[in-house]
Design an enzyme around this catalytic site. Structure first.
Site, PDB file in Angstrom:
ATOM      1  N   CYS A 119       1.170  -0.709  -0.445  1.00  0.00           N
ATOM      2  CA  CYS A 119       0.043   0.361  -0.002  1.00  0.00           C
ATOM      3  C   CYS A 119       0.703   1.214  -0.127  1.00  0.00           C
ATOM      4  O   CYS A 119       2.055   1.079   0.400  1.00  0.00           O
ATOM      5  CB  CYS A 119      -0.981   0.073   1.046  1.00  0.00           C
ATOM      6  SG  CYS A 119      -2.298  -1.262   1.572  1.00  0.00           S
ATOM      7  N   ARG A 127       4.154  -0.187  -4.772  1.00  0.00           N
ATOM      8  CA  ARG A 127       3.330  -0.867  -3.344  1.00  0.00           C
ATOM      9  C   ARG A 127       2.398  -0.988  -3.492  1.00  0.00           C
ATOM     10  O   ARG A 127       2.711  -2.432  -2.457  1.00  0.00           O
ATOM     11  CB  ARG A 127       3.641   0.164  -2.775  1.00  0.00           C
ATOM     12  CG  ARG A 127       4.771   1.129  -2.573  1.00  0.00           C
ATOM     13  CD  ARG A 127       5.144   2.390  -1.950  1.00  0.00           C
ATOM     14  NE  ARG A 127       4.200   1.632  -0.054  1.00  0.00           N
ATOM     15  CZ  ARG A 127       5.272   1.340   1.073  1.00  0.00           C
ATOM     16  NH1 ARG A 127       6.992   1.818   0.220  1.00  0.00           N
ATOM     17  NH2 ARG A 127       5.213   0.868   1.674  1.00  0.00           N
ATOM     18  N   TRP A 163      -2.662  -2.398  -1.445  1.00  0.00           N
ATOM     19  CA  TRP A 163      -2.283  -4.212  -1.829  1.00  0.00           C
ATOM     20  C   TRP A 163      -2.890  -4.805  -1.016  1.00  0.00           C
ATOM     21  O   TRP A 163      -2.817  -4.503   0.619  1.00  0.00           O
ATOM     22  CB  TRP A 163      -0.864  -3.730  -1.784  1.00  0.00           C
ATOM     23  CG  TRP A 163      -0.044  -5.126  -1.656  1.00  0.00           C
ATOM     24  CD1 TRP A 163       0.246  -6.373  -3.064  1.00  0.00           C
ATOM     25  CD2 TRP A 163       0.058  -6.985  -0.941  1.00  0.00           C
ATOM     26  NE1 TRP A 163       1.013  -7.478  -2.456  1.00  0.00           N
ATOM     27  CE2 TRP A 163       0.352  -8.027  -1.446  1.00  0.00           C
ATOM     28  CE3 TRP A 163      -0.436  -7.012   0.304  1.00  0.00           C
ATOM     29  CZ2 TRP A 163       0.866  -8.823  -0.780  1.00  0.00           C
ATOM     30  CZ3 TRP A 163       0.213  -8.390   1.066  1.00  0.00           C
ATOM     31  CH2 TRP A 163       0.271  -9.235  -0.045  1.00  0.00           C
ATOM     32  N   ASN A 197      -1.599   1.945   5.677  1.00  0.00           N
ATOM     33  CA  ASN A 197      -0.868   1.322   5.121  1.00  0.00           C
ATOM     34  C   ASN A 197      -0.039   0.173   6.574  1.00  0.00           C
ATOM     35  O   ASN A 197       0.275   1.175   7.368  1.00  0.00           O
ATOM     36  CB  ASN A 197       0.491   1.883   4.320  1.00  0.00           C
ATOM     37  CG  ASN A 197       1.171   0.816   4.107  1.00  0.00           C
ATOM     38  OD1 ASN A 197       0.989  -0.376   4.283  1.00  0.00           O
ATOM     39  ND2 ASN A 197       2.590   1.592   4.516  1.00  0.00           N
ATOM     40  N   GLY A 198      -0.719  -0.987   6.297  1.00  0.00           N
ATOM     41  CA  GLY A 198      -0.036  -1.763   7.294  1.00  0.00           C
ATOM     42  C   GLY A 198      -0.814  -2.670   7.846  1.00  0.00           C
ATOM     43  O   GLY A 198      -2.029  -3.193   6.572  1.00  0.00           O
ATOM     44  N   GLU A 237      18.414 -16.322  -7.519  1.00  0.00           N
ATOM     45  CA  GLU A 237      17.946 -15.245  -7.495  1.00  0.00           C
ATOM     46  C   GLU A 237      17.507 -15.183  -9.030  1.00  0.00           C
ATOM     47  O   GLU A 237      16.142 -15.091  -9.585  1.00  0.00           O
ATOM     48  CB  GLU A 237      19.066 -14.010  -7.586  1.00  0.00           C
ATOM     49  CG  GLU A 237      18.658 -13.163  -7.945  1.00  0.00           C
ATOM     50  CD  GLU A 237      17.936 -11.943  -7.337  1.00  0.00           C
ATOM     51  OE1 GLU A 237      17.591 -12.914  -6.308  1.00  0.00           O
ATOM     52  OE2 GLU A 237      17.180 -10.952  -7.440  1.00  0.00           O
ATOM     53  N   LYS A 294      13.712 -14.332 -10.095  1.00  0.00           N
ATOM     54  CA  LYS A 294      13.771 -13.812 -10.772  1.00  0.00           C
ATOM     55  C   LYS A 294      12.640 -14.263 -12.162  1.00  0.00           C
ATOM     56  O   LYS A 294      11.837 -13.921 -12.715  1.00  0.00           O
ATOM     57  CB  LYS A 294      15.318 -12.926 -11.967  1.00  0.00           C
ATOM     58  CG  LYS A 294      16.022 -11.941 -11.157  1.00  0.00           C
ATOM     59  CD  LYS A 294      15.133 -10.315 -11.061  1.00  0.00           C
ATOM     60  CE  LYS A 294      14.402 -10.124  -9.418  1.00  0.00           C
ATOM     61  NZ  LYS A 294      15.232 -10.166  -8.352  1.00  0.00           N
ATOM     62  N   GLU A 328       8.634 -15.070 -10.349  1.00  0.00           N
ATOM     63  CA  GLU A 328       7.754 -13.909 -10.524  1.00  0.00           C
ATOM     64  C   GLU A 328       7.204 -12.605 -11.021  1.00  0.00           C
ATOM     65  O   GLU A 328       6.409 -12.150 -11.357  1.00  0.00           O
ATOM     66  CB  GLU A 328       8.786 -12.854  -9.257  1.00  0.00           C
ATOM     67  CG  GLU A 328      10.115 -11.946  -9.177  1.00  0.00           C
ATOM     68  CD  GLU A 328      10.723 -11.278  -8.031  1.00  0.00           C
ATOM     69  OE1 GLU A 328      10.263 -10.918  -7.753  1.00  0.00           O
ATOM     70  OE2 GLU A 328      11.920 -11.006  -8.565  1.00  0.00           O
ATOM     71  N   HIS A 346      17.727 -36.413  -5.737  1.00  0.00           N
ATOM     72  CA  HIS A 346      17.343 -36.689  -4.700  1.00  0.00           C
ATOM     73  C   HIS A 346      15.579 -36.116  -4.400  1.00  0.00           C
ATOM     74  O   HIS A 346      15.042 -36.431  -3.554  1.00  0.00           O
ATOM     75  CB  HIS A 346      17.757 -36.177  -3.177  1.00  0.00           C
ATOM     76  CG  HIS A 346      19.175 -36.825  -3.310  1.00  0.00           C
ATOM     77  ND1 HIS A 346      19.521 -38.122  -2.831  1.00  0.00           N
ATOM     78  CD2 HIS A 346      20.223 -35.584  -3.556  1.00  0.00           C
ATOM     79  CE1 HIS A 346      21.028 -38.217  -3.046  1.00  0.00           C
ATOM     80  NE2 HIS A 346      21.355 -37.192  -3.123  1.00  0.00           N
ATOM     81  N   LYS A 390       6.207  -3.950  -3.894  1.00  0.00           N
ATOM     82  CA  LYS A 390       7.815  -3.936  -3.323  1.00  0.00           C
ATOM     83  C   LYS A 390       7.922  -4.308  -2.411  1.00  0.00           C
ATOM     84  O   LYS A 390       9.531  -4.697  -1.867  1.00  0.00           O
ATOM     85  CB  LYS A 390       8.210  -2.562  -4.033  1.00  0.00           C
ATOM     86  CG  LYS A 390       9.250  -2.152  -3.684  1.00  0.00           C
ATOM     87  CD  LYS A 390      10.352  -2.539  -5.554  1.00  0.00           C
ATOM     88  CE  LYS A 390      11.714  -2.700  -4.912  1.00  0.00           C
ATOM     89  NZ  LYS A 390      12.769  -3.370  -5.832  1.00  0.00           N
TER      90      LYS A 390
HETATM   91  C1  F6R Z   1      12.384  -9.665  -5.573  1.00  0.00           C
HETATM   92  C2  F6R Z   1      12.641  -9.327  -4.577  1.00  0.00           C
HETATM   93  C3  F6R Z   1      12.451  -9.265  -2.882  1.00  0.00           C
HETATM   94  C4  F6R Z   1      12.661  -8.367  -2.097  1.00  0.00           C
HETATM   95  C5  F6R Z   1      11.819  -8.699  -0.320  1.00  0.00           C
HETATM   96  C6  F6R Z   1      13.141  -8.228   0.334  1.00  0.00           C
HETATM   97  O1  F6R Z   1      12.631  -9.501  -6.329  1.00  0.00           O
HETATM   98  O2  F6R Z   1      12.319  -7.598  -4.544  1.00  0.00           O
HETATM   99  O3  F6R Z   1      12.724 -10.619  -3.518  1.00  0.00           O
HETATM  100  O4  F6R Z   1      13.723  -8.708  -2.096  1.00  0.00           O
HETATM  101  O5  F6R Z   1      11.235  -8.606  -0.646  1.00  0.00           O
HETATM  102  O6  F6R Z   1      13.275  -6.372   0.353  1.00  0.00           O
HETATM  103  P1  F6R Z   1      13.879  -5.713   1.011  1.00  0.00           P
HETATM  104  O7  F6R Z   1      15.622  -6.001   0.355  1.00  0.00           O
HETATM  105  O8  F6R Z   1      12.990  -4.614   1.131  1.00  0.00           O
HETATM  106  O9  F6R Z   1      13.933  -5.175   3.151  1.00  0.00           O
END
Ligand code: F6R
Length: 612
Positions: free
Chosen positions: A2, A27, A76, A102-103, A485, A489, A492, A508, A607
């Site tokens: 949010c 967000r 969100w 937000n929260g 990672e 990528k 997601e 396994h 985000k």
């Molecule tokens: C994936 C991504 C998330 C963040 C995670 C932690 O592309 O961006 O997995 O890495 O939500 O977020 P931060 O770094 O803001 O604590």
């Protein structure tokens, strides 16, 4: 999670709120709304389900809602499905209090029951409506000021919140309150702004105030007063944000993600340069003297998502280079598992936003146990940065795309820097090795640039993967950390199921999922592990897998085994993650674009995850 904005000033509020929300849409983006007050007139609330552009169209880009004071929200969903009724702002039935939030309010059910008994009626399934009505209840019960009403509500609410509220009796003013959810406030030229995050107001002001936990603010035009929970005024210094507004724009790229991928060489270089002095690293400014480093017995790295993947790489690098035992943990597990921490240990929290709820809670858990804490954080003044004992700011600049790229790369750089400096202080490496490692770090930005110059090959390959059902990423050691990672990528932003496995672990169980044509991507940057991983790839090929290999220039014999190869420039094996990740970021990006998806705002994600 949010985004909220607020504005009171001389200009029309709605266009400023919509503009701010467009920069916060990363967000949350399932619905949006604004509340605008035109002088003494009634507050007008307009909401729309779906992306912000629907709200913008509904309000003729703000022109149809006159007024110079307002609040806005992009959602969100946590409590209640995405719908117009659940969208914010919410208000009390008589229009006395209007708010965005937000929260998460954890005890909202209990508070709702209390309010139902008092005769309140609810029109949404949100926890926010409960907060609004609770504030309204206390405002009327004690007949005090908005600050009195809000602090009574704050004492009753459990959970996290950044709230921006407007009161019928206080035209042209906004009130704010915060606990564990991000919020900044700013003033410029007789106007005032509120936002969840810097990019929303960067265009208008760089002078911001950070409102602390359990604090409130009264926001008038160009004037902000802060209060503690007792309702007493408190002094705050404004801080200047160095990021410029252009850094938060797409600058000709089709997506923020692609722009941010291309910003990696500079971001990584800036992060290195921030601690580089005459060929040596200097961590004294962040409080790490040789004595402190020498007393570190072990390291706990705690983070979420991609930041946790950085931790996985850091574990290999720090243990090998500095000889310090490292344990890496997902923050949401760490916070509840009652960890036994060594008093002389160092807890490193890695976080781009500095607001991730679980990472923040892990930091607090560590502090409570009396262990030294270091935050590796991108957002200046964020909660994690403010609460940790030491802060290492990564200089990635604003990262807008939900999928992280440049922040991840700067976090890797920060980890190498810590590893090298700790190794040197503990005399685990010689001065010559120390200098060599630093010189090698200086070559990384240029090498990332070279990889980016060859991106079209990956675009071509990605186009062939559009219909893939499953993708497996395998590697050993640091290559496994990179695989994690690469896999994230891919899944997601492309919504293709993918998994990362330590190459030796696949057989396994998971290898039974390999079918004819299943894409298996092997990461092979570690010379000592190269042949082992090749063998694991051959095992997959025998079961019908289609293989992509990612390795250093020179390892051309890989082409005897795999169907498609991506080469990266050579570097010290400790630092290969910084290079190997780039083709995997590009691959995820191009597959997502080829599937016609919203790269920067993948479904169901946000985000900054400020709820548990
Ligand atoms: C994936 C991504 C998330 C963040 C995670 C932690 O592309 O961006 O997995 O890495 O939500 O977020 P931060 O770094 O803001 O604590």
């Amino acid at each position: 999670m949010c985004g909220i904005v607020g504005f009171t000033g001389k200009h029309q509020a709605a266009p400023i709120l919509l503009d701010g929300l467009s920069r916060l849409e990363y967000r949350g983006y399932d619905s949006a709304g604004i509340a605008i007050r035109d002088g003494e007139k009634e507050t007008e609330v307009i909401k729309a389900k779906g992306r912000l552009k629907i709200l913008a169209e509904k309000t003729d880009h703000g022109a149809s809602v006159p007024g110079t004071c307002g609040i806005g929200h992009t959602r969100w969903a946590t409590h209640g499905e995405p719908s117009t009724a659940n969208a914010h702002p919410h208000r009390s039935d008589d229009g006395n209090v209007t708010a965005v939030h937000n929260g998460i309010i954890e005890n909202y059910q209990e508070l709702k029951e209390k309010l139902l008994r008092k005769g309140y009626v609810f029109h949404s399934s949100t926890d926010t409506e409960v907060a609004v009505k609770l504030v309204d209840y206390y405002y009327k019960k004690y007949e005090g000021t908005p600050v009195d009403a809000i602090n009574h509500a704050m004492v009753r609410i459990r959970g996290s919140y950044a709230l921006a509220l407007m009161f019928k009796d206080y035209p042209e003013e906004i009130f704010a309150a915060r606990k564990d959810s991000p919020m900044i406030l700013g003033t410029e030229n007789g106007e005032s702004y509120i936002a969840s995050d810097v990019p929303a107001i960067l265009k208008y002001t760089r002078n911001v105030y950070y409102i602390g936990n359990m604090e409130m603010a009264r926001v008038k035009k160009g004037e902000i007063t802060f209060y503690n929970l007792d309702g007493e005024e408190i002094e705050k210094q404004s801080r200047v944000i160095e990021w410029d507004a252009e850094a938060a724009e797409k600058a000709g790229y089709e997506h923020f993600m692609m722009k941010e991928i291309h910003e990696q060489p500079k971001a990584v270089e800036d992060t290195l340069n921030s601690v580089l002095q005459d060929g040596s690293l200097n961590l004294e400014e962040m409080g790490f003297t040789e004595e402190i480093i020498n007393n570190i017995s072990c390291i706990y790295i705690v983070a979420c998502g991609s930041a946790w993947h950085v931790g996985m790489t850091a574990q290999y690098v720090i243990e090998d280079m500095a000889g310090i035992p490292v344990r890496v943990e997902v923050a949401s597990e760490f916070r509840y598992r009652k960890p036994l921490l060594d008093k002389n240990g160092l807890v490193i929290i890695i976080s781009q936003s500095g607001e991730t709820a679980d990472s923040l809670a892990a930091l607090r858990e560590a502090k409570e146990k009396g262990v030294r804490t270091l935050a590796v954080v991108n957002v200046v003044g964020s909660s994690i940065a403010r609460e940790a004992d030491h802060v290492f700011y990564t200089l990635a600049g604003p990262e807008i795309s939900v999928a992280t790229t440049k922040a991840y790369s700067t976090q890797l750089m920060a980890s190498y820097i810590l590893a090298i400096q700790f190794a040197f202080a503990k005399k685990h490496i010689t001065e010559e090795q120390y200098k060599d490692y630093i010189q090698e770090l200086e070559t990384i930005p240029g090498k990332i640039k070279r990889i980016l110059e060859d991106k079209e090959r990956l675009q071509w390959f990605a186009a062939k993967q559009v219909n893939a059902r499953d993708v497996f990423f395998i590697g050993r050691g640091i290559d496994y950390a990179v695989s994690l990672e690469g896999s994230l990528k891919m899944k997601e932003i492309s919504y293709i199921h993918s998994e990362a496995y330590p190459a030796g672990e696949l057989k396994h169980g998971t290898i039974s999922l390999i079918e004819n044509g299943t894409l298996v991507i092997g990461v092979l940057t570690q010379p000592e592990l190269f042949e082992k991983t090749v063998s694991n790839m051959v095992e997959c090929k025998s079961r019908g897998a289609y293989l992509m290999g990612l390795t250093g220039f020179g390892n051309y014999n890989i082409e005897d085994t795999v169907d498609f190869t991506v080469y990266i420039p050579g570097t010290d094996p400790h630092f290969t993650a910084s290079l190997a990740v780039v083709p995997l970021q590009l691959l995820g990006y191009y597959v997502s674009v080829a599937r016609g998806l919203d790269v920067d705002k993948p479904r169901n994600l946000a985000k900054s995850v400020t709820v548990e």
